[in-house]
Write an enzyme that holds these catalytic residues in place. Structure first.
Site, PDB file in Angstrom:
ATOM      1  N   GLU A 249       0.885  -1.175   0.000  1.00 11.70           N
ATOM      2  CA  GLU A 249       0.000   0.000   0.000  1.00 11.70           C
ATOM      3  C   GLU A 249       0.913   1.212   0.000  1.00 11.70           C
ATOM      4  OE1 GLU A 249      -1.414   3.139   0.795  1.00 11.70           O
ATOM      5  OE2 GLU A 249      -2.041   2.519   2.794  1.00 11.70           O
ATOM      6  N   CYS A 283      -3.269   8.614   3.407  1.00 13.16           N
ATOM      7  CA  CYS A 283      -2.953   8.198   2.036  1.00 13.16           C
ATOM      8  C   CYS A 283      -4.139   8.338   1.094  1.00 13.16           C
ATOM      9  CB  CYS A 283      -2.407   6.781   2.013  1.00 13.16           C
ATOM     10  SG  CYS A 283      -3.482   5.575   2.810  1.00 13.16           S
TER      11      CYS A 283
END
Length: 476
Positions: A249, A283
């Site tokens: 990720e 994020c």
């Protein structure tokens, strides 16, 4: 907790580290709040060897027994939530209400994963001959190395820990050296609930040294990383050389398409809340607002006005809506992007400067008149900065949304089902929020495409990623 925290190696506390001492600093006050043992490669190697033994113990337990233990761990987390939230706010900076919500969400994630782990069924396949049976079995992959970020000190590790343990894997957790105590607190909950001692390690310190040792350790069979694209490339390449499974990720640069028919009354308050949550250090934080010309000026005016009213301060203060950024380096990076954009022609609607000289406080910032050539539109700011670009058609907005080689979170606001369907069919991202911003839930997959990484955290997809598949054919 700062006085109690130690490295955890194979379930045992370790008060010294081969790399000396690590100082943990409060980003709101610059105060050193803990001096902890600092690990290096030696501790990583030891932890992986113990994790192999812990894996044998943990994977041998029935899925129901693992579920019961993880449920106990979740309950312990809820009982310790107030203290843990205080710790998280002090070492990471976020507003305490956000820290408490994050910690309790981790308990929910443990609950859900433990329950879902009971459903890691195989399947029976009809044989082609009467005397042959075919069955598919799922087995835990083995010990897992977990590399977690500083922006979500609890949720970041737990997105990996919960499905890994639910699948039957042991874990070696490397939290960020900026926020280690929250991860230690999670480790204690797991161990106190009954996860076998050798199945849990939490180590921090020499980041590159520890990561390299974990990836190369023969005992480790999977690596799960949340980090930058640069670090992701390094870790994925190293893991590939060892033929190990990975989940990556790696962040994004989330576009927000605001169509001409968007409901600004609903959008603007949501945009302010979600953009500046955790000082924008998220994020999937909405960052590139691609606003149709028909509503551009009204959106910018209302967005900037509400942004300017946000209360910035120490996260421990109940009145604080946005705390400091976690590191001075990240603040300086964000400030440079803002000043470059203004120099290149962007309009500073509000914010744009550091607050004071104690702590890592930065003004919530809105920039308009952004263009694709500006660095901030290409390099994720990862801070309290909203970038607004005027668009003249849905085609133009979609082209800009898909221009970058990243695709994690994305958003769009429209009252038209046809427009929403077109956006959903065109947007290149792992996740899309239509008329809202919330994406991460225990029961839903979380992950990106392209340079934002691969694999999912959350949902059944996460647990499956910690399993291997075995076909058994049996001639009777």
């Amino acid at each position: 907790m700062f006085d109690q925290a130690t490295l955890i190696i194979g379930g045992e506390s370790r008060r010294t580290g081969s790399a000396g001492l690590l100082k943990v600093t409060d980003p709101a006050t610059d105060e050193v709040i803990a001096e902890l043992p600092r690990a290096g490669a030696a501790e990583a190697v030891e932890a992986t060897r113990l994790a192999q033994k812990g894996f044998a113990e943990w994977s041998a337990k029935s899925t129901f027994e693992r579920y019961q233990i993880l449920r106990r761990a979740a309950q312990l987390m809820r009982e310790r939530a107030e203290t843990a939230a205080d710790v998280m706010t002090r070492e990471q900076g976020k507003a305490r209400a956000q820290a408490l919500a994050e910690w309790n969400s981790c308990a929910d994630l443990l609950d859900w994963s433990g329950e879902e782990g009971r459903r890691t069924y195989g399947r029976i396949v009809p044989g082609r001959a009467a005397d042959i049976s075919l069955s598919v079995h799922h087995r835990p992959v083995g010990p897992v190395a977990i590399m977690a970020p500083w922006n979500f000190p609890a949720w970041g590790p737990m997105q990996k820990i919960a499905p890994a343990l639910a699948a039957g894997c042991s874990v070696v957790v490397k939290p960020s050296e900026d926020t280690p105590v929250t991860a230690w607190a999670i480790g204690r909950c797991l161990l106190d609930a009954g996860v076998p001692a050798r199945a849990v390690s939490v180590i921090w310190g020499q980041a590159s040294e520890i990561s390299d040792a974990l990836v190369k350790a023969p005992e480790i069979r999977k690596i799960s990383l949340t980090g930058s694209i640069r670090v992701g490339r390094i870790v994925a390449a190293a893991a590939g050389a060892e033929l190990k499974k990975v989940t990556m990720e790696l962040g994004g640069h989330a576009p927000v398409i605001v169509a001409a028919d968007a409901d600004l009354d609903a959008l603007v308050p949501m945009a302010v809340t979600w953009k500046f949550r955790n000082a924008g250090q998220v994020c999937v934080s909405p960052t590139r607002f691609l606003v149709d010309d028909a509503v551009h000026d009204e959106f910018v005016g209302r967005f900037a006005e509400q942004t300017s009213k946000l209360v910035v301060g120490n996260g421990a203060d109940p009145a604080t809506q946005m705390g400091p950024m976690t590191t001075l380096g990240q603040l300086q990076s964000v400030d440079a992007l803002v000043h470059e954009a203004v120099t290149a022609g962007a309009k500073l609607e509000t914010g744009g400067a550091r607050i004071g000289n104690i702590g890592n406080f930065y003004q919530p910032t809105v920039l308009s008149d952004m263009t694709p050539a500006m660095r901030a539109m290409n390099d994720e700011p990862f801070g309290p900065v909203a970038l607004v670009m005027r668009t003249h058609s849905l085609d133009e907005a979609l082209a800009e949304a898909n221009r970058l080689p990243v695709g994690l979170g994305s958003y769009a606001f429209t009252r038209s089902d046809a427009t929403a369907a077109r956006i959903a069919g065109t947007m290149r991202a792992g996740m899309l929020g239509l008329n809202h911003f919330a994406l991460a839930l225990p029961e839903t997959p979380f992950g990106g495409v392209l340079d934002s990484g691969f694999g999912s955290e959350g949902g059944t997809e996460a647990i499956q990623s910690y399993l291997t598949t075995m076909l058994v054919t049996h001639k009777h």
